[in-house]
Design a protein around this motif. Sequence first.
Motif, PDB file in Angstrom:
ATOM      1  N   GLY A 167       0.815  -1.221   0.000  1.00  0.00           N
ATOM      2  CA  GLY A 167       0.000   0.000   0.000  1.00  0.00           C
ATOM      3  C   GLY A 167       0.836   1.254   0.000  1.00  0.00           C
ATOM      4  N   ASN A 168       2.162   1.092  -0.117  1.00  0.00           N
ATOM      5  CA  ASN A 168       3.060   2.249  -0.071  1.00  0.00           C
ATOM      6  C   ASN A 168       3.952   2.347  -1.303  1.00  0.00           C
ATOM      7  N   PHE A 169       4.223   3.597  -1.687  1.00  0.00           N
ATOM      8  CA  PHE A 169       5.233   3.832  -2.716  1.00  0.00           C
ATOM      9  C   PHE A 169       6.381   4.580  -2.045  1.00  0.00           C
ATOM     10  N   GLY A 170       7.470   3.855  -1.802  1.00  0.00           N
ATOM     11  CA  GLY A 170       8.630   4.455  -1.152  1.00  0.00           C
ATOM     12  C   GLY A 170       9.894   4.107  -1.894  1.00  0.00           C
ATOM     13  N   ILE A 171      11.017   4.106  -1.180  1.00  0.00           N
ATOM     14  CA  ILE A 171      12.323   3.840  -1.791  1.00  0.00           C
ATOM     15  C   ILE A 171      12.366   2.433  -2.401  1.00  0.00           C
ATOM     16  N   GLU A 172      11.662   1.490  -1.764  1.00  0.00           N
ATOM     17  CA  GLU A 172      11.669   0.107  -2.272  1.00  0.00           C
ATOM     18  C   GLU A 172      11.009   0.021  -3.647  1.00  0.00           C
ATOM     19  N   ALA A 173       9.787   0.546  -3.744  1.00  0.00           N
ATOM     20  CA  ALA A 173       9.065   0.534  -5.022  1.00  0.00           C
ATOM     21  C   ALA A 173       9.819   1.356  -6.063  1.00  0.00           C
ATOM     22  N   GLY A 174      10.401   2.462  -5.610  1.00  0.00           N
ATOM     23  CA  GLY A 174      11.181   3.313  -6.519  1.00  0.00           C
ATOM     24  C   GLY A 174      12.384   2.589  -7.096  1.00  0.00           C
ATOM     25  N   THR A 175      13.029   1.764  -6.275  1.00  0.00           N
ATOM     26  CA  THR A 175      14.189   0.987  -6.732  1.00  0.00           C
ATOM     27  C   THR A 175      13.775  -0.054  -7.764  1.00  0.00           C
ATOM     28  N   LEU A 176      12.664  -0.752  -7.503  1.00  0.00           N
ATOM     29  CA  LEU A 176      12.154  -1.735  -8.460  1.00  0.00           C
ATOM     30  C   LEU A 176      11.788  -1.060  -9.780  1.00  0.00           C
ATOM     31  N   PHE A 177      11.206   0.127  -9.673  1.00  0.00           N
ATOM     32  CA  PHE A 177      10.873   0.911 -10.869  1.00  0.00           C
ATOM     33  C   PHE A 177      12.140   1.252 -11.648  1.00  0.00           C
ATOM     34  N   LEU A 178      13.170   1.695 -10.938  1.00  0.00           N
ATOM     35  CA  LEU A 178      14.425   2.115 -11.566  1.00  0.00           C
ATOM     36  C   LEU A 178      15.075   0.962 -12.337  1.00  0.00           C
ATOM     37  N   ILE A 179      15.072  -0.218 -11.731  1.00  0.00           N
ATOM     38  CA  ILE A 179      15.680  -1.392 -12.376  1.00  0.00           C
ATOM     39  C   ILE A 179      14.995  -1.669 -13.714  1.00  0.00           C
ATOM     40  N   GLN A 180      13.663  -1.748 -13.671  1.00  0.00           N
ATOM     41  CA  GLN A 180      12.952  -2.087 -14.913  1.00  0.00           C
ATOM     42  C   GLN A 180      12.962  -0.913 -15.895  1.00  0.00           C
ATOM     43  N   PHE A 181      13.106   0.302 -15.408  1.00  0.00           N
ATOM     44  CA  PHE A 181      13.203   1.477 -16.277  1.00  0.00           C
ATOM     45  C   PHE A 181      14.471   1.402 -17.130  1.00  0.00           C
ATOM     46  N   PHE A 182      15.614   1.185 -16.485  1.00  0.00           N
ATOM     47  CA  PHE A 182      16.873   1.102 -17.238  1.00  0.00           C
ATOM     48  C   PHE A 182      16.890  -0.113 -18.167  1.00  0.00           C
ATOM     49  N   TRP A 183      16.234  -1.189 -17.753  1.00  0.00           N
ATOM     50  CA  TRP A 183      16.192  -2.402 -18.577  1.00  0.00           C
ATOM     51  C   TRP A 183      15.493  -2.175 -19.906  1.00  0.00           C
ATOM     52  N   GLN A 184      14.478  -1.285 -19.902  1.00  0.00           N
ATOM     53  CA  GLN A 184      13.686  -1.042 -21.112  1.00  0.00           C
ATOM     54  C   GLN A 184      14.554  -0.649 -22.315  1.00  0.00           C
ATOM     55  N   PHE A 185      15.612   0.130 -22.062  1.00  0.00           N
ATOM     56  CA  PHE A 185      16.362   0.725 -23.180  1.00  0.00           C
ATOM     57  C   PHE A 185      17.145  -0.300 -23.998  1.00  0.00           C
ATOM     58  N   PRO A 186      18.031  -1.082 -23.388  1.00  0.00           N
ATOM     59  CA  PRO A 186      18.705  -2.100 -24.206  1.00  0.00           C
ATOM     60  C   PRO A 186      17.725  -3.095 -24.819  1.00  0.00           C
ATOM     61  N   HIS A 187      16.657  -3.402 -24.102  1.00  0.00           N
ATOM     62  CA  HIS A 187      15.664  -4.354 -24.605  1.00  0.00           C
ATOM     63  C   HIS A 187      14.978  -3.811 -25.865  1.00  0.00           C
ATOM     64  N   PHE A 188      14.423  -2.598 -25.779  1.00  0.00           N
ATOM     65  CA  PHE A 188      13.664  -2.064 -26.909  1.00  0.00           C
ATOM     66  C   PHE A 188      14.545  -1.576 -28.049  1.00  0.00           C
ATOM     67  N   TRP A 189      15.719  -1.089 -27.729  1.00  0.00           N
ATOM     68  CA  TRP A 189      16.621  -0.695 -28.809  1.00  0.00           C
ATOM     69  C   TRP A 189      17.130  -1.911 -29.575  1.00  0.00           C
ATOM     70  N   ALA A 190      17.286  -3.042 -28.886  1.00  0.00           N
ATOM     71  CA  ALA A 190      17.660  -4.286 -29.580  1.00  0.00           C
ATOM     72  C   ALA A 190      16.545  -4.692 -30.550  1.00  0.00           C
ATOM     73  N   ILE A 191      15.277  -4.577 -30.094  1.00  0.00           N
ATOM     74  CA  ILE A 191      14.135  -4.877 -30.966  1.00  0.00           C
ATOM     75  C   ILE A 191      14.104  -3.891 -32.134  1.00  0.00           C
ATOM     76  N   GLY A 192      14.280  -2.614 -31.811  1.00  0.00           N
ATOM     77  CA  GLY A 192      14.280  -1.582 -32.842  1.00  0.00           C
ATOM     78  C   GLY A 192      15.378  -1.784 -33.881  1.00  0.00           C
ATOM     79  N   TRP A 193      16.470  -2.412 -33.467  1.00  0.00           N
ATOM     80  CA  TRP A 193      17.603  -2.667 -34.364  1.00  0.00           C
ATOM     81  C   TRP A 193      17.278  -3.770 -35.366  1.00  0.00           C
ATOM     82  N   PHE A 194      16.863  -4.948 -34.848  1.00  0.00           N
ATOM     83  CA  PHE A 194      16.664  -6.058 -35.798  1.00  0.00           C
ATOM     84  C   PHE A 194      15.343  -5.955 -36.572  1.00  0.00           C
TER      85      PHE A 194
END
Length: 300
Positions: A167-194
């Motif tokens: 029920g809370n959005f704090g440093i923990e949720a923010g960290t999980l968000f950050l991990i998946q946020f940075f992951w998006q770029f290599p993932h989608f740019w790889a798709i965009g490449w091929f």
Amino acid sequence: MNSSTTSFSIKSIYTDFKAITKAGLAISVVFSSIAGFLLGVTDFHSLNWVVLLKLAVGGYCMVGASNAYNQVIEKDLDALMDRTKNRPVPAGRMSPTVALVVASILTLIGIVLLYTINPKTAMFGAISIFLYTSIYTPLKTMTSLSVFVGAFPGAIPFMLGWVAATGNFGIEAGTLFLIQFFWQFPHFWAIGWFLYEDYEKAGFFMLPTGKKDKGTALQIILYTIWLIVASLLPALGYTGQLFISPFAAVLVFLLGLWMLYFSVQLYKLRTAKAARTLMLVSVSYITLLQLIYIFDKILR
């Protein structure tokens, strides 16, 4: 109508529903939410399975709705690309009106289910749909910054699970968000490449430099490094209730090096095959990372 026709119709509806909601993607997103939920619960023995089910079904509805809205908006562009021309709307198997009704019903069911967990979970789910359909989708034909905007709704599911559990959005949720946020770029740019040539037919701008060049490959490497750093933050003791043991940190680091290796390979080779390999590795990476986090919590 005979039974074979009826079964064919049911099968067709089921197949088109899977396609309009992009079931494979939706299930992987739901898995991220469940992973975040399991990390957020305080005691596995008193796990609330009803809430977990609401999160899974509500999460699928929200992702499915986003994908359905997207396919209505991009129906003419989808018809131009090989990978999307057989989707229900551009192929003419489903009218845009029916697809819109499906998307609206899924949105309603999703928001109601998530709201019964807690209001914050519903709010982030609604924000995710809004960002994906109203900002990310139109930007795809305008600027490569669309990937940056799309990374926000793409990063919400992992932290959504934590918010559903606590029920809370704090440093923990923010960290999980950050991990998946940075992951998006290599993932989608790889798709965009091929899929560069296919995207080009519809006028989509997916790569940061607009080209399959060293500049794009270098940015993929840099974001992979940021991803590794973000994934190790829970080992440092500054992320509240979210933390991993030194052993798990080593595994997470090795996992990051594995993905970094294939990012560097793309920089060296700059081929569609190298990009496709990186995309597949990135999907395995995020799943394995979440499993390491979960099992580390269970075994501690």
